[in-house]
Design a protein around this motif. Sequence first.
Motif: not given
Length: 205
Positions: A12-25, A88-92, A126-130
């Motif tokens: 698994w990739d992590v950013g924007n696959v499991i957790v949402r990451w965007d500097p714009r946020t 970050f804006s949460g998980t997917i 950020m996620s128990p899935a990890f």
Amino acid sequence: MTPSGAPRALLWDVGNVIVRWDPRTLYAKIFKEPADLDRFLSHVGTLDWHAATDRGVTFADNIAALSAEHPHHAEHIAAWWDRWPEMFSGTIPETESVIEDLAARGVPQFGLTNMSGETWPGVRAMSPAFRHFRDTVVSGDERVIKPDPRIFEIVLARTGLAPGELLFVDDSAANIAAAAAMGFHTHHFTDPAALRPAIERFGLL
């Protein structure tokens, strides 16, 4: 390269696959004018600049170097680290659900992320899935980033698996192409709703 056999493990990739990451946020809170926001992220705090931390440069050193070039933006640049969690804006949830179901079936799961070693512990929390990942290759610790084939070779060495035994999920087309060229099974993550059907087509769920 066409993969040989069916995959038996997930990478698994992590950013924007499991957790949402965007500097714009974050920077949408700092710059009230959209034009100022766009100008900062396209000419100062760029993803190319940030990539140095993914390669192992510390945030402190990377921020200091950029602040020397753009002293009038020093406060804004410092926020990249000081307010890092606000990017970050949460998980997917769709991905988390798939990870949990794969774990219930005993499917081995691993991570491969372009990320600073300084930030990985916080992201992992950020996620128990990890907790289901047997290992995660973090680019900042290895000083090489996707899509360089060397980081995929590190994955193979660490997992003890062949490329054709791994299904790699990533939101970057370039990363997917690099993995596919090495014989990995791949899924280009563009729509969370399409993830579970793709995993099912590979016979893992």
